[in-house]
Design a protein around this motif. Structure first.
Motif, PDB file in Angstrom:
ATOM      1  N   ALA A 783       0.952  -1.367   0.479  1.00 58.68           N
ATOM      2  CA  ALA A 783       0.023  -0.192   0.089  1.00 58.68           C
ATOM      3  C   ALA A 783       1.093   1.440  -0.001  1.00 58.68           C
ATOM      4  N   ARG A 784       2.129   0.953   0.078  1.00 59.65           N
ATOM      5  CA  ARG A 784       2.604   2.254   0.288  1.00 59.65           C
ATOM      6  C   ARG A 784       3.828   2.265  -0.948  1.00 59.65           C
ATOM      7  N   LEU A 785       3.916   1.483  -1.444  1.00 56.05           N
ATOM      8  CA  LEU A 785       4.195   1.322  -3.335  1.00 56.05           C
ATOM      9  C   LEU A 785       3.377   2.039  -3.701  1.00 56.05           C
ATOM     10  N   TYR A 786       3.500   2.377  -5.048  1.00 53.35           N
ATOM     11  CA  TYR A 786       3.253   3.815  -5.696  1.00 53.35           C
ATOM     12  C   TYR A 786       4.096   3.128  -7.450  1.00 53.35           C
ATOM     13  N   GLY A 787       3.607   3.137  -8.224  1.00 55.84           N
ATOM     14  CA  GLY A 787       4.046   3.265  -9.914  1.00 55.84           C
ATOM     15  C   GLY A 787       3.753   1.860 -10.310  1.00 55.84           C
ATOM     16  N   GLU A 788       4.132   1.566 -11.359  1.00 56.91           N
ATOM     17  CA  GLU A 788       4.612   0.930 -12.356  1.00 56.91           C
ATOM     18  C   GLU A 788       4.669  -0.916 -11.785  1.00 56.91           C
ATOM     19  N   LEU A 789       5.873  -0.871 -11.805  1.00 58.14           N
ATOM     20  CA  LEU A 789       6.305  -2.245 -11.350  1.00 58.14           C
ATOM     21  C   LEU A 789       5.876  -2.001  -8.938  1.00 58.14           C
ATOM     22  N   ASP A 790       4.868  -1.433  -8.322  1.00 59.37           N
ATOM     23  CA  ASP A 790       4.886  -1.435  -7.177  1.00 59.37           C
ATOM     24  C   ASP A 790       4.967  -2.891  -6.811  1.00 59.37           C
ATOM     25  N   LEU A 791       4.602  -4.242  -7.575  1.00 66.98           N
ATOM     26  CA  LEU A 791       4.109  -5.389  -6.932  1.00 66.98           C
ATOM     27  C   LEU A 791       5.494  -6.144  -6.697  1.00 66.98           C
ATOM     28  N   LEU A 792       6.001  -6.028  -7.645  1.00 69.67           N
ATOM     29  CA  LEU A 792       7.219  -6.684  -8.070  1.00 69.67           C
ATOM     30  C   LEU A 792       8.258  -5.767  -6.749  1.00 69.67           C
ATOM     31  N   ALA A 793       8.500  -4.040  -6.582  1.00 66.21           N
ATOM     32  CA  ALA A 793       9.102  -3.549  -5.458  1.00 66.21           C
ATOM     33  C   ALA A 793       8.692  -4.251  -4.358  1.00 66.21           C
ATOM     34  N   SER A 794       7.577  -4.808  -3.657  1.00 68.56           N
ATOM     35  CA  SER A 794       6.523  -5.714  -2.704  1.00 68.56           C
ATOM     36  C   SER A 794       7.436  -6.499  -2.572  1.00 68.56           C
ATOM     37  N   GLU A 795       7.982  -7.574  -3.602  1.00 67.04           N
ATOM     38  CA  GLU A 795       7.989  -8.606  -3.567  1.00 67.04           C
ATOM     39  C   GLU A 795       9.560  -9.044  -3.067  1.00 67.04           C
TER      40      GLU A 795
END
Length: 949
Positions: A783-795
């Motif tokens: 929820a704190r990560l915005y952008g096209e690759l939000d899920l990749l950053a979270s993983e």
């Protein structure tokens, strides 16, 4: 003597009042007193010019407590309505947020509002600037407000008005969803002011705003405050695009049409010299024809505009390199548009604005060449320039110290740089995939810069002549105002967890169905739904007409239809088998075989010259496998033809064989005549073999036998009106099939956003980001990560990919989440830092591959704007070097990138590092601390320069 407008208006008003009855005068006086007591009256006193009717209408609606959508041409003064919202907020003790699509526009609006209300009352929030953020009026980019809404920021307390400038940005396929998210999620108590360019479906957009925001007034103005005249510059002449005359429908200038026709019929230089040496007379004729019409060079265009009093001008060139080249061409041509006094003022302002830039960086940034152009009144403006340089160009242009700007189309997006003239070099631009004609909407947006309100009596749009130009096409661009607003809204992973956190899955789904995207999709099915309704009424009528007193005729008709379908299927299978047999027979043919062509234009006796097998080469022509054999034959009528498989619906066999003379030449009439004569002599007496008719498959098919028995046994089979009923049944079936297709189309367009949301939620549940309506710890990080690759950053955070990296290495990895090369180059492998950073980047790509496969399983499609694109490592080395403290000269040389692009990508990396710092674990992890250090390493030198704050 010239009487001021206010004095004349007052005199006229008093004269009119004298003609009124006492009761009417009393009513008029009360009306004036009521108007003077409004906030609008106070607001009008702040300006030294009168407001236009559309501005007054919008401001009155705002004061009445309504939301407004204002759609008006560029330069018409829409922002006055936004500034009135600021005035109302300050008067009511509320807050007003003024949102813009780009940081440059935010900076510009911040400066405007500071001048009017004072810097203590105005704040600024962009990705890289925070100035007085607790002020009652805050200018911000739209993404900042979206993030505030999801975070439940305390800054939202007391918010009364939100101005969304350039709201037509919601059509942008990359960022447009943010506008809709803000509109949907703003508290109901907030009044929304939407400012848009002229769009053709403003009423539709207004209806949607009415649905999601409550009472919204739609104000559309087509009127340009400064009239725009269209021209074409060809050779020594400037042609008007339209004939002079009144009326909405203007005719294209016949002189221009004649010029285009003459140019089209004139042979080109290459055509005239083809096949022979060019004589001196030809050269002379070429010179004379060129002297009549040509495309003027860039310095010549500026000189012509200067001579005709049409400067300042913006020339749109759809290429950064073209903009820089144009400035150099003007400098080499000796153009000087400023006198000595203006040159001194330019130098003073430039030195003041660039004082913070170290001297060693100035040379790297091309400062001295840039300054020379500015002193002469000439500049470029594009995204590859340092932001400080662009802002200086904008300020000098507004002050009249730069008179010729060569710009890319990004300048047309909201920046306040009106000119007297706008020049378009070409009507074609590269759209990222191909060279395409500019649209009427783009043409309107570009030429809308021409004509400065309060300064110019008229604006001028000048298009340079190009060979092959169609005046009618140009007139269509200039005369069309069709620019529909199309939603680009799509759910994202970040959006999904934020929505579920706040509202739960069911309510989130309902919210998404209120998006403009779904509103437009639902509207598009209204017409289809009406057709389905009409069809259903027709089906009822057909059903009544086919009713039989002996039994269920619908059942009987179904049996007949099943029989027909089965017979058609068997016939198709038989035809397919015969074609396959024919192809096998053709493959057995050899040169010299005499055959009988069964059908077609060349049916009859023929001699095979070449069997024409697939992938074989004959007569320089290669046949593809799917073509099948295509034999080249000599017919008995002396024709040499290549036949196709359709000429052989049945298998063919050789009747006889003949020797083909080695001297045979298919191009020689004599050779063909002799060989055809020999063919007739050899095989003319042989009768063609009749194709043996096989027993039909239907005769032995059990299903057909069963259906025929069932039909004969059905009660309706004996009805006297059976065939009449059957005709109605056939119509019923056709209409039912058409209705089913329409219903499938409706189903495909209805709830499309919600269905995409369901798939995203299912994937996030699989990865343990969601458990029903509960957001897990993993989800709260996402929820704190915005952008096209939000899920990749979270993983990556979840799997500890960035643990143990230094600040510069982390900056390199973070760059892969935001960077996208302007031109994809699959052949070039980007340079990346060695060691841990290289391993982490490789791991990021591996995780993306796993997510990509998972998205495919859950039918999440990147082409629809949903999903994770592959991380781009093209900026990793540059980010690593800069965060490591390397000099600007070395970094730009290694990155092979303009300074403006470098600064922009660095700021985006800084933004994503800030998100990573907020989302990373606080205990047992070094990522958050190193992300903050990486920001400090990047935010220096040219990256830290800003004209605001």
């Amino acid at each position: 003597m010239i009487v001021p407008l206010s004095v004349r208006a007052g005199t006229l008003e008093s004269t009119m009042t004298e003609d009124l009855s006492p009761a009417e005068r009393y009513a008029a006086a009360r009306k004036r007193a009521a108007e003077q007591a409004t906030a609008l009256a106070d607001f009008r006193e702040m300006y030294d010019f009168g407001l236009d009717p559309f501005q007054i209408e919008a401001c009155r609606a705002l004061e009445a407590g309504k939301g407004v959508l204002v759609a008006a041409p560029t330069g018409s003064g829409k922002t006055i309505v936004g500034e009135f919202a600021v005035h109302l907020a300050l008067g009511q003790g509320k807050k007003c947020f003024y949102t813009t699509p780009i940081k440059a526009l935010s900076n510009q609006k911040y400066a405007d509002l500071c001048r009017r209300y004072g810097s203590d009352k105005v704040g600024l929030l962009t990705g890289d600037n925070s100035v007085n953020s607790d002020a009652p009026v805050v200018v911000m980019t739209t993404e900042v407000l979206r993030n505030m809404l999801y975070a439940g920021s305390q800054t939202l307390l007391g918010l009364g008005y939100v101005v969304m400038d350039e709201v037509h940005y919601l059509s942008d396929r990359f960022r447009g969803a943010v506008w809709e998210e803000v509109i949907i999620h703003l508290p109901e108590s907030v009044t929304l002011v939407s400012l848009s360019a002229t769009v053709s479906n403003a009423e539709e957009f207004g209806d949607w705003l009415d649905t999601v925001r409550g009472d919204t007034e739609v104000i559309v103005s087509e009127h340009r405050p400064v009239p725009l005249f269209q021209h074409v510059l060809a050779g020594r002449r400037t042609y008007d695009l339209f004939e002079e005359g009144e009326g909405s429908k203007k005719a294209v200038n016949p002189d221009l049409v004649r010029l285009a026709r003459n140019e089209a019929t004139r042979p080109s230089y290459q055509d005239r010299r083809r096949g022979r040496a060019m004589r001196e007379a030809d050269r002379e004729r070429e010179r004379r024809q060129r002297s009549r019409v040509w495309t003027p060079g860039r310095p010549e265009v500026i000189e012509r505009l200067d001579a005709e009093g049409l400067l300042p001008a913006i020339t749109f060139i759809f290429s950064r390199a073209g903009c820089e080249s144009a400035v150099q061409q003007c400098l080499h041509a000796g153009l000087r548009l400023n006198d000595d006094a203006a040159r001194e003022r330019v130098r003073a302002l430039v030195e003041e604005r660039t004082a913070a830039i170290p001297t060693e960086d100035l040379h790297v940034l091309g400062y001295y060449e840039w300054l020379e152009g500015l002193e002469r009144g000439i500049a470029a403006h594009h995204a590859g320039m340092l932001p400080t340089f662009k802002e200086v160009v904008e300020e000098l242009f507004v002050r009249g110290l730069v008179k010729a700007v060569f710009a890319t189309e990004t300048l047309a997006l909201g920046i306040n740089m009106p000119a007297r003239s706008v020049v378009l070099e070409k009507l074609v631009k590269w759209n990222g995939e191909q060279h395409a004609d500019i649209t009427p909407g783009e043409y309107t947006q570009l030429t809308g810069r021409a004509g400065r309100r309060g300064i110019d009596v008229e604006g001028h749009a000048v298009v340079l002549w190009q060979r092959g130009m169609s005046p009618e096409h140009l007139a269509g661009l200039a005369g069309t105002r069709t620019y529909p607003l199309r939603s680009s809204f799509r759910p994202s992973y970040n959006m999904a967890v934020n929505l579920v956190e706040q509202f739960g899955r069911h309510r989130s789904r309902e919210l998404l169905e209120t998006s403009f995207a779904q509103f437009q999709a639902d509207r598009s099915v209204v017409g289809i739904s009406r057709q389905v309704q009409r069809n259903e009424e027709g089906l009822d009528g057909y059903k009544a007409s086919m009713t039989c007193h002996l039994g269920d005729f619908e059942e009987y008709a179904r049996l007949r239809r099943d029989l027909k379908d089965r017979e058609t299927e068997l016939a198709r299978q038989g035809a397919h088998e015969r074609r396959a047999e024919a192809a096998v027979a053709l493959e057995k043919l050899k040169p010299g075989d005499v055959i009988h062509v069964p059908t077609g234009k060349y049916a009859g006796l023929a001699l095979v010259l070449d069997p024409g097998l697939p992938a074989g080469r004959s007569d320089g022509h290669r046949f593809d496998q799917h073509d099948g054999p295509r034999p080249l034959v000599l017919t008995a009528e002396r024709q040499v033809k290549r036949l196709a498989s359709m000429d052989f619906p049945v298998p063919v066999e050789a009747l006889e064989r003949m020797r083909i003379p080695k001297s045979f030449n298919p191009r020689s009439p004599q050779s063909r005549r002799d060989l055809a004569s020999a063919l007739r002599t050899k095989a003319g007496h042989i009768p063609p073999e009749r194709a043996r008719k096989k027993r039909a498959q239907a005769a032995d098919d059990r299903e057909i036998a069963r259906l025929r028995t069932a039909i004969r046994a059905h009660p309706c089979h004996g009805c006297d009106d059976r065939e009449d009923h059957a005709r109605w049944a056939e119509r019923y079936h056709r209409l039912l099939r058409d209705t089913s297709q329409l219903e499938r189309r409706i189903e495909g367009r209805t709830n499309t956003i919600a269905r995409t949301f369901d798939r995203i939620v299912a994937l996030l549940t699989e990865l343990d980001y969601l458990r029903g309506d509960e957001v897990t710890d993993n989800g709260r990080r996402l929820a704190r990560l915005y952008g096209e690759l939000d899920l990749l950053a979270s993983e990556c955070l979840r799997e500890g990919v960035w643990e143990g990296l230094g600040p510069a290495e982390l900056a390199a990895c973070a760059s892969a989440l935001v960077f996208e090369a302007r031109i994809s180059d699959d052949a070039a492998t980007p340079k990346v830092p060695s060691g841990k950073a290289k391993a982490s980047l490789a791991e990021m790509v591996r995780i993306w591959g796993r997510l990509d496969a998972l998205e495919e399983d859950f039918r999440i499609n990147q082409t629809e704007g949903v999903g994770q694109r592959e991380p781009d490592l093209g900026f990793a080395w540059a980010a690593y070097m800069w965060a490591s403290g390397k000099g600007l000269d070395e970094v730009l040389r290694e990155a092979e990138m303009p300074a403006g692009d470098f600064v922009r990508w660095c700021k985006q990396v800084i933004d994503v590092l800030g998100q990573i710092s907020a989302a990373a674990p606080t205990e047992g992890s070094t990522v958050a601390k190193n992300a903050r250090k990486a920001v400090e390493g990047l935010l220096r030198g040219v990256v830290a320069y800003s004209s605001v704050g």
